[in-house]
Enzyme design. Structure first.
Site, PDB file in Angstrom:
ATOM      1  N   CYS A   1       0.858  -1.265  -0.173  1.00  0.00           N
ATOM      2  CA  CYS A   1       0.012  -0.099   0.006  1.00  0.00           C
ATOM      3  C   CYS A   1       0.812   1.294  -0.112  1.00  0.00           C
ATOM      4  CB  CYS A   1      -0.826   0.096   1.357  1.00  0.00           C
ATOM      5  SG  CYS A   1      -2.250  -1.441   1.058  1.00  0.00           S
TER       6      CYS A   1
ATOM      7  N   HIS B   1      -3.233   7.534   2.686  1.00  0.00           N
ATOM      8  CA  HIS B   1      -3.936   5.894   2.348  1.00  0.00           C
ATOM      9  C   HIS B   1      -5.028   5.420   2.936  1.00  0.00           C
ATOM     10  CE1 HIS B   1      -4.193   1.814   1.384  1.00  0.00           C
ATOM     11  NE2 HIS B   1      -3.595   1.560   2.590  1.00  0.00           N
TER      12      HIS B   1
ATOM     13  N   ASN C   1     -10.312  -0.025   0.648  1.00  0.00           N
ATOM     14  CA  ASN C   1      -8.919   0.050   0.499  1.00  0.00           C
ATOM     15  C   ASN C   1      -8.411  -0.638  -0.772  1.00  0.00           C
ATOM     16  OD1 ASN C   1      -6.205  -0.407   0.692  1.00  0.00           O
ATOM     17  ND2 ASN C   1      -6.220  -0.846   2.932  1.00  0.00           N
TER      18      ASN C   1
END
Length: 335
Positions: free
Chosen positions: A114, A256, A286
């Site tokens: 990520c 994020h 996500n």
């Protein structure tokens, strides 16, 4: 004296697949509910790939939009940040470059889970600074649902699919859109917190067939939360300080989109109020490496991020890996 060549954002694009899975859809197959998912993650829906759709398909769509946003469709290199390449070998980026009609340009993948977009920014800025090219197409794309165990409530409710891209050109460090100081870090001693145990050389060389669950992504939630909050807070603080910014100087904070609770905790520690936070986790979930550029593209298109905004970005992912940077948002066309 020559001036350092900076990487400057001049185009942006994003793409999410059309199929949507809501919390109610997941509740039909998992021991969960809309209230349980939303209260713990902040997610209401997520976009997922259809059977046969690969990461490269998402990347091409986002890349096309970023090239169109910049106006002339030209790039001298392609960097693809992803955890879900089309196949273990070769890298997916060369295929994406070919499908975009960019010719025989250098193209490679970046694997930082990520945090991949920020690591990709560093790689792209390095290509520009070294004179390899004056324009880099950085794409972050993940088909994360292809590595998620659909029976694992802790991950199946969080992760989703999507892609985001920026076109970077050579420019001055002081102009709008120039990528600011990059703060990156990792801790491989905690790699077990976020992993897919099977499929790599360690498992393959053992001569043993993996357990079925070892083929899927898994995450130690409680420990991951603690490290994510700490690492993103520290990295963000350092990036802002290196840019000579105070918390009150930050107009927009883009973290994020991991989990709403993590975002709340990091923002609170940094002293960044809610109206300055960018978020789309409720409707896209996500999306791994794609999270940051997808958030930027959507926020710019909706007018929440406009030219002149001082932007602080941060991310945390497997590795463990993390990072942060700053930039002043430029005039850029949204597609």
């Amino acid at each position: 004296m020559s001036t350092r060549r900076a990487a400057v954002v001049c185009g942006i694009g994003s793409y999410v697949p059309p199929d949507v899975v809501t919390n109610e859809d997941l509740a039909r197959s998992l021991d969960t509910s809309d209230d349980w998912i939303h209260s713990r993650t902040g997610i209401a829906r997520r976009c997922v790939v259809a059977p046969g759709t690969a990461t490269s398909d998402l990347a091409v769509e986002a890349g096309l939009r970023a090239l169109k946003s910049a106006g002339d469709g030209r790039a001298g290199a392609v960097v693809l940040a992803t955890t879900t390449p089309d196949q273990p070998c070769p890298a997916t980026a060369p295929q994406v470059a070919a499908r975009l009609g960019l010719g025989e340009v250098p193209a490679f993948d970046v694997a930082a889970v990520c945090s991949g977009f920020l690591y990709g920014l560093a790689s792209s800025a390095g290509l520009i600074a070294a004179g390899v090219t004056d324009r880099v197409l950085l794409i972050a794309a993940d088909a994360f649902t292809t590595i998620i165990n659909p029976e694992d409530r802790t991950t199946a409710v969080i992760f989703a699919d999507g892609a985001g891209a920026v076109l970077l050109r050579a420019g001055s460090p002081r102009e709008p859109g120039a990528v600011g100081p990059l703060v990156l870090g990792s801790d491989g001693g905690l790699s077990h917190l976020i992993e897919v145990p099977a499929g790599g050389s360690r498992q393959r060389s053992s001569g043993r067939e993996p357990a079925p669950e070892d083929r899927f992504f898994r995450m130690v939630g409680r420990d991951t939360y603690r490290h994510a909050v700490e690492r993103m807070t520290v990295a963000s603080t350092e990036a802002a300080e290196r840019a000579d910014w105070r918390p009150c100087d930050v107009d927009r904070f883009a973290a994020h989109q991991a989990n709403a609770r993590i975002l709340d905790a990091v923002s609170e520690r940094l002293g960044i109020s809610g109206e300055r936070r960018l978020s789309n986790i409720a409707r896209v979930g996500n999306t791994g490496a794609a999270s940051l550029p997808l958030l930027l593209a959507e926020s710019a298109a909706e007018g929440r991020l406009t030219a002149g905004h001082r932007l602080l970005l941060t991310a945390f992912g497997g590795g463990l890996s993390w990072g942060a940077t700053t930039l002043v948002w430029p005039e850029v066309q949204t597609i």
